[in-house]
Write a protein that holds these residues in place. Structure first.
Motif, PDB file in Angstrom:
ATOM      1  N   TYR A  50       0.785  -1.456  -0.013  1.00 15.60           N
ATOM      2  CA  TYR A  50       0.056   0.054   0.168  1.00 15.60           C
ATOM      3  C   TYR A  50       0.899   1.460   0.141  1.00 15.60           C
ATOM      4  O   TYR A  50       0.330   2.401  -0.420  1.00 15.60           O
ATOM      5  N   GLY A  51       1.856   1.254   0.738  1.00 21.97           N
ATOM      6  CA  GLY A  51       2.859   2.381   0.677  1.00 21.97           C
ATOM      7  C   GLY A  51       3.884   2.582  -0.487  1.00 21.97           C
ATOM      8  O   GLY A  51       4.441   3.655  -0.194  1.00 21.97           O
ATOM      9  N   SER A  52       3.676   1.672  -1.286  1.00 26.69           N
ATOM     10  CA  SER A  52       5.029   1.726  -2.353  1.00 26.69           C
ATOM     11  C   SER A  52       4.664   2.990  -3.318  1.00 26.69           C
ATOM     12  O   SER A  52       5.682   3.230  -4.042  1.00 26.69           O
ATOM     13  N   PHE A  53       3.321   3.239  -3.331  1.00 27.52           N
ATOM     14  CA  PHE A  53       3.153   4.543  -4.352  1.00 27.52           C
ATOM     15  C   PHE A  53       3.840   5.703  -4.038  1.00 27.52           C
ATOM     16  O   PHE A  53       4.317   6.331  -4.962  1.00 27.52           O
ATOM     17  N   MET A  54       4.167   5.751  -2.718  1.00 25.19           N
ATOM     18  CA  MET A  54       5.016   7.153  -2.463  1.00 25.19           C
ATOM     19  C   MET A  54       6.331   7.043  -2.804  1.00 25.19           C
ATOM     20  O   MET A  54       6.733   8.116  -3.815  1.00 25.19           O
ATOM     21  N   VAL A  55       7.330   6.117  -2.906  1.00 19.00           N
ATOM     22  CA  VAL A  55       8.629   6.103  -3.307  1.00 19.00           C
ATOM     23  C   VAL A  55       8.615   5.986  -4.740  1.00 19.00           C
ATOM     24  O   VAL A  55       9.515   6.708  -5.555  1.00 19.00           O
ATOM     25  N   ARG A  56       7.575   5.103  -5.422  1.00 21.09           N
ATOM     26  CA  ARG A  56       7.396   5.232  -6.681  1.00 21.09           C
ATOM     27  C   ARG A  56       7.078   6.817  -7.497  1.00 21.09           C
ATOM     28  O   ARG A  56       7.807   7.107  -8.581  1.00 21.09           O
ATOM     29  N   GLN A  59      10.201   8.594  -7.496  1.00 17.57           N
ATOM     30  CA  GLN A  59      11.080   7.981  -8.477  1.00 17.57           C
ATOM     31  C   GLN A  59      10.778   8.229 -10.008  1.00 17.57           C
ATOM     32  O   GLN A  59      11.731   8.876 -10.775  1.00 17.57           O
ATOM     33  N   ASP A  60       9.669   8.270 -10.306  1.00 12.12           N
ATOM     34  CA  ASP A  60       9.079   8.214 -11.610  1.00 12.12           C
ATOM     35  C   ASP A  60       9.062   9.470 -12.391  1.00 12.12           C
ATOM     36  O   ASP A  60       9.064   9.664 -13.795  1.00 12.12           O
ATOM     37  N   GLU A  61       8.943  10.459 -11.399  1.00 14.21           N
ATOM     38  CA  GLU A  61       8.415  11.928 -12.173  1.00 14.21           C
ATOM     39  C   GLU A  61       9.571  12.783 -11.679  1.00 14.21           C
ATOM     40  O   GLU A  61      10.111  13.031 -10.501  1.00 14.21           O
ATOM     41  N   PRO A  62      10.222  13.240 -12.600  1.00 12.07           N
ATOM     42  CA  PRO A  62      11.250  14.143 -12.542  1.00 12.07           C
ATOM     43  C   PRO A  62      11.282  15.393 -12.009  1.00 12.07           C
ATOM     44  O   PRO A  62      12.194  15.852 -11.067  1.00 12.07           O
ATOM     45  N   ASP A  63      10.321  15.993 -12.536  1.00 16.34           N
ATOM     46  CA  ASP A  63       9.870  17.379 -11.794  1.00 16.34           C
ATOM     47  C   ASP A  63       9.622  17.371 -10.475  1.00 16.34           C
ATOM     48  O   ASP A  63       8.556  16.429 -10.130  1.00 16.34           O
ATOM     49  N   PRO A  64      10.171  17.865  -9.535  1.00 18.41           N
ATOM     50  CA  PRO A  64       9.666  17.823  -8.040  1.00 18.41           C
ATOM     51  C   PRO A  64       8.413  18.202  -7.862  1.00 18.41           C
ATOM     52  O   PRO A  64       7.738  17.567  -7.160  1.00 18.41           O
ATOM     53  N   ARG A  65       7.929  19.384  -8.716  1.00 19.06           N
ATOM     54  CA  ARG A  65       6.439  19.827  -7.835  1.00 19.06           C
ATOM     55  C   ARG A  65       5.402  18.757  -8.625  1.00 19.06           C
ATOM     56  O   ARG A  65       4.466  18.492  -7.946  1.00 19.06           O
ATOM     57  N   ALA A  66       5.590  18.228  -9.813  1.00 21.81           N
ATOM     58  CA  ALA A  66       4.845  17.258 -10.289  1.00 21.81           C
ATOM     59  C   ALA A  66       4.775  15.918  -9.470  1.00 21.81           C
ATOM     60  O   ALA A  66       3.726  15.288  -9.351  1.00 21.81           O
TER      61      ALA A  66
END
Lengths: 176, 176
Positions: A50-56, A59-66
């Motif tokens: 359930y918590g894996s979406f956070m680190v993902r 990692q997946d989106e390079p732009d910090p704000r996005a």
DNA sequence: CTACATCTGTATCGTTCGTTACAAATGGCC
DNA sequence: GGCCATTTGTAACGAACGATACAGATGTAG
């Protein structure tokens, strides 16, 4: 895991666990050894599912704000997902605890501190300009507080749409 | 009151209370009648003392945005005040509770819902324009989540200055 | 089928919980 | 000082907590 998630560490009794898992108490102790060890096991399972979406998201989106926005939107969905307790287990599972479970509280607090640090690194990573008068650290604390507030709101019955509205307001604090 | 504030309702045992108040258990029961009644008493004292800045902020400042900002700044100061536990008692005192203290949890939840409603009325009261694409309800939820997040951060050791930085970021979501 | 290792269910351990019965002590009033 | 109402401290109540001892059931190897 769902029991610890819903009721927290202290309020989840062994009898509740044995009843919910459909096994006897000795089997539980033979398999995990301890209530703390069982909680640690449940916590690991939570973080890798359930918590894996956070680190993902980070990692997946390079732009910090996005990346932060994606993370918060993912949290809005997960915190209100129907098949499990509302909110975040790492945030809520050890908030009211007696002196015996101080170790569990400290463990969760350390994980949360790591989240703040990950936020801060992500925010500082991109070349994106920060809002006037704010630092990567203060922004990380703000979004971490938003996450914790969303968890609390989910526990109080907020819907996914309401949490998403909170996310829109929060990312509005960081103009594009 | 401070014990309930720090440890929460469930984790505050009668022996802790009698020890902290310097009286015996029968005196406690003669004076208050029950653990729930004692908590209710402590809660009333909290709301009319430490928690009074909230209703005061909403009443004293006519401008909605400035009122919310004053309230959050007051919370940043109160949540980190040295002589008492960190965070907000109404937010944190009954988050992990067993089935026996569900009534206490419900009471606090009702108070929090009243806070959201007060926010919403205040935001809708002034003629101030809302951020694009947001409603008074969603803004009230956002600032309520911010408040809850600030309480959680204070519990995790955030300083007053860090909480004030969170407030600056949050009110930035509502452009002047 | 027998023998042995593993697992499960029942019952219980000592402790602590919220709560209360009872006796000793305390205070005001004559 | 003597009496009575009240308050206090000691001890104990039943219940539930986390954790185990022990016996019966189960599964596999020969």
């Amino acid at each position: 895991m769902l029991l610890f998630w819903r009721h927290g560490y202290d309020a989840t009794s062994i009898s509740l666990l044995t009843e919910g898992m459909g096994i006897g108490a000795p089997s539980l102790y033979a398999a995990f050894g301890d209530k703390r060890a069982l909680f640690k096991e449940a916590l690991d399972r939570y973080m890798s599912s359930y918590g894996s979406f956070m680190v993902r998201s980070l990692q997946d989106e390079p732009d910090p704000r996005a990346a932060i926005e994606n993370l918060l939107l993912g949290a809005a969905a997960m915190f209100t997902g129907g098949e499990h307790p509302p909110g975040c287990m790492i945030i809520t599972a050890a908030t009211n605890c007696g002196p015996d479970s101080a170790a569990v509280e400290k463990r969760l607090r350390t994980i949360r501190a790591g989240t703040v640090r990950a936020f801060e690194e992500k925010i500082a990573s991109g070349g994106r300009s920060l809002p006037k008068g704010s630092s990567a650290h203060s922004l990380a604390l703000f979004f971490s507080a938003t996450l914790q507030g969303m968890s609390a709101q989910a526990r109080d019955g907020a819907t996914r749409e309401e949490l998403e509205a909170i996310v829109r307001a929060a990312v509005g604090a960081w103009p594009a």
